[in-house]
Design a protein around this motif. Structure first.
Motif, PDB file in Angstrom:
ATOM      1  N   GLN A   1      38.720  42.845  17.046  1.00  0.00           N
ATOM      2  CA  GLN A   1      39.302  42.738  18.389  1.00  0.00           C
ATOM      3  C   GLN A   1      38.586  41.677  19.224  1.00  0.00           C
ATOM      4  O   GLN A   1      39.212  40.939  19.977  1.00  0.00           O
ATOM      5  CB  GLN A   1      39.224  44.095  19.101  1.00  0.00           C
TER       6      GLN A   1
ATOM      7  N   ASN B   1      40.087  38.397  21.420  1.00  0.00           N
ATOM      8  CA  ASN B   1      39.805  38.410  22.860  1.00  0.00           C
ATOM      9  C   ASN B   1      39.000  37.180  23.277  1.00  0.00           C
ATOM     10  O   ASN B   1      39.313  36.536  24.278  1.00  0.00           O
ATOM     11  CB  ASN B   1      39.056  39.682  23.261  1.00  0.00           C
ATOM     12  N   THR B   2      37.980  36.850  22.517  1.00  0.00           N
ATOM     13  CA  THR B   2      37.152  35.686  22.831  1.00  0.00           C
ATOM     14  C   THR B   2      37.953  34.396  22.689  1.00  0.00           C
ATOM     15  O   THR B   2      37.902  33.527  23.565  1.00  0.00           O
ATOM     16  CB  THR B   2      35.907  35.644  21.910  1.00  0.00           C
TER      17      THR B   2
ATOM     18  N   THR C   1      41.255  33.870  22.823  1.00  0.00           N
ATOM     19  CA  THR C   1      42.288  33.700  23.848  1.00  0.00           C
ATOM     20  C   THR C   1      41.672  33.463  25.228  1.00  0.00           C
ATOM     21  O   THR C   1      42.225  32.695  26.024  1.00  0.00           O
ATOM     22  CB  THR C   1      43.236  34.912  23.898  1.00  0.00           C
ATOM     23  N   THR C   2      40.532  34.073  25.498  1.00  0.00           N
ATOM     24  CA  THR C   2      39.862  33.858  26.785  1.00  0.00           C
ATOM     25  C   THR C   2      39.397  32.416  26.921  1.00  0.00           C
ATOM     26  O   THR C   2      39.599  31.780  27.964  1.00  0.00           O
ATOM     27  CB  THR C   2      38.664  34.813  26.951  1.00  0.00           C
ATOM     28  N   ILE C   3      38.807  31.870  25.886  1.00  0.00           N
ATOM     29  CA  ILE C   3      38.336  30.485  25.921  1.00  0.00           C
ATOM     30  C   ILE C   3      39.502  29.516  26.090  1.00  0.00           C
ATOM     31  O   ILE C   3      39.468  28.614  26.930  1.00  0.00           O
ATOM     32  CB  ILE C   3      37.514  30.153  24.653  1.00  0.00           C
TER      33      ILE C   3
ATOM     34  N   THR D   1      42.500  30.119  27.307  1.00  0.00           N
ATOM     35  CA  THR D   1      43.098  30.301  28.632  1.00  0.00           C
ATOM     36  C   THR D   1      42.243  29.640  29.707  1.00  0.00           C
ATOM     37  O   THR D   1      42.764  28.948  30.591  1.00  0.00           O
ATOM     38  CB  THR D   1      43.271  31.804  28.946  1.00  0.00           C
ATOM     39  N   PHE D   2      40.938  29.839  29.643  1.00  0.00           N
ATOM     40  CA  PHE D   2      40.021  29.266  30.624  1.00  0.00           C
ATOM     41  C   PHE D   2      40.143  27.742  30.658  1.00  0.00           C
ATOM     42  O   PHE D   2      40.264  27.135  31.718  1.00  0.00           O
ATOM     43  CB  PHE D   2      38.585  29.692  30.288  1.00  0.00           C
TER      44      PHE D   2
END
Length: 156
Positions: free
Chosen positions: A50, A54-55, A57-59, A61-62
């Motif tokens: 997971q 999460n990591t 997609t966060t990177i 998106t950022f």
């Protein structure tokens, strides 16, 4: 050197923004999510499994927020300049509308109400070619005020 860096960032952001909006980019992103979902049972839906999505997609998106904002700022500025040119070139348009994007939200609300009134007035007119503008309305209001004052003086 600074101009070269800005130019490099601008070219990079433009290319990335165009590419990420493509069908290919969507297909790749969808495939990555599909593969991640399929591998869930293999990794027993672990915390690490997971954490990877999460990591990632966060990177992405950022970073995309800044690239998209850069692209939108450039597009917005270009549109404003085009609109300013149309206003300046139009004989009937009010030049006061050039650069109104620098006004406060409250000032824009006041202008919006005024243009709503002009729109309502235009709807009531039978002649669709009749022009309504801030300057024309101001001149008409001044003429009416002068007429009222002259009529008032006649009565006195």
């Amino acid at each position: 050197m600074k101009k070269a860096k800005e130019s490099l960032f601008e070219r990079f952001s433009t290319k990335i923004t165009c590419w990420t909006g493509s069908s290919t980019a969507f297909g790749i992103a969808f495939t990555v999510i599909l593969i991640w979902g399929i591998t869930g049972p293999i990794f027993h839906y672990s915390d690490t499994w997971q954490l990877i999505i999460n990591t990632g997609t966060t990177i992405v998106t950022f970073l995309m927020v800044f690239l998209i904002q850069k692209s939108q700022n450039k597009d917005s500025k270009a549109i404003q300049l085009k609109l300013n040119e149309l206003i300046a070139a139009s004989r009937y348009a009010s030049n006061r509308m050039v650069d109104i994007e620098d006004l406060t939200e409250l000032e824009l609300d006041v202008l919006h109400k005024y243009y709503q009134e002009l729109s309502d007035k235009a709807e009531r007119d039978q002649d669709i070619h009749r022009s309504h503008s801030i300057d024309k309305a101001k001149n008409l209001a001044e003429e009416k005020d002068q007429l009222r004052e002259s009529q008032k003086k006649k009565v006195d």
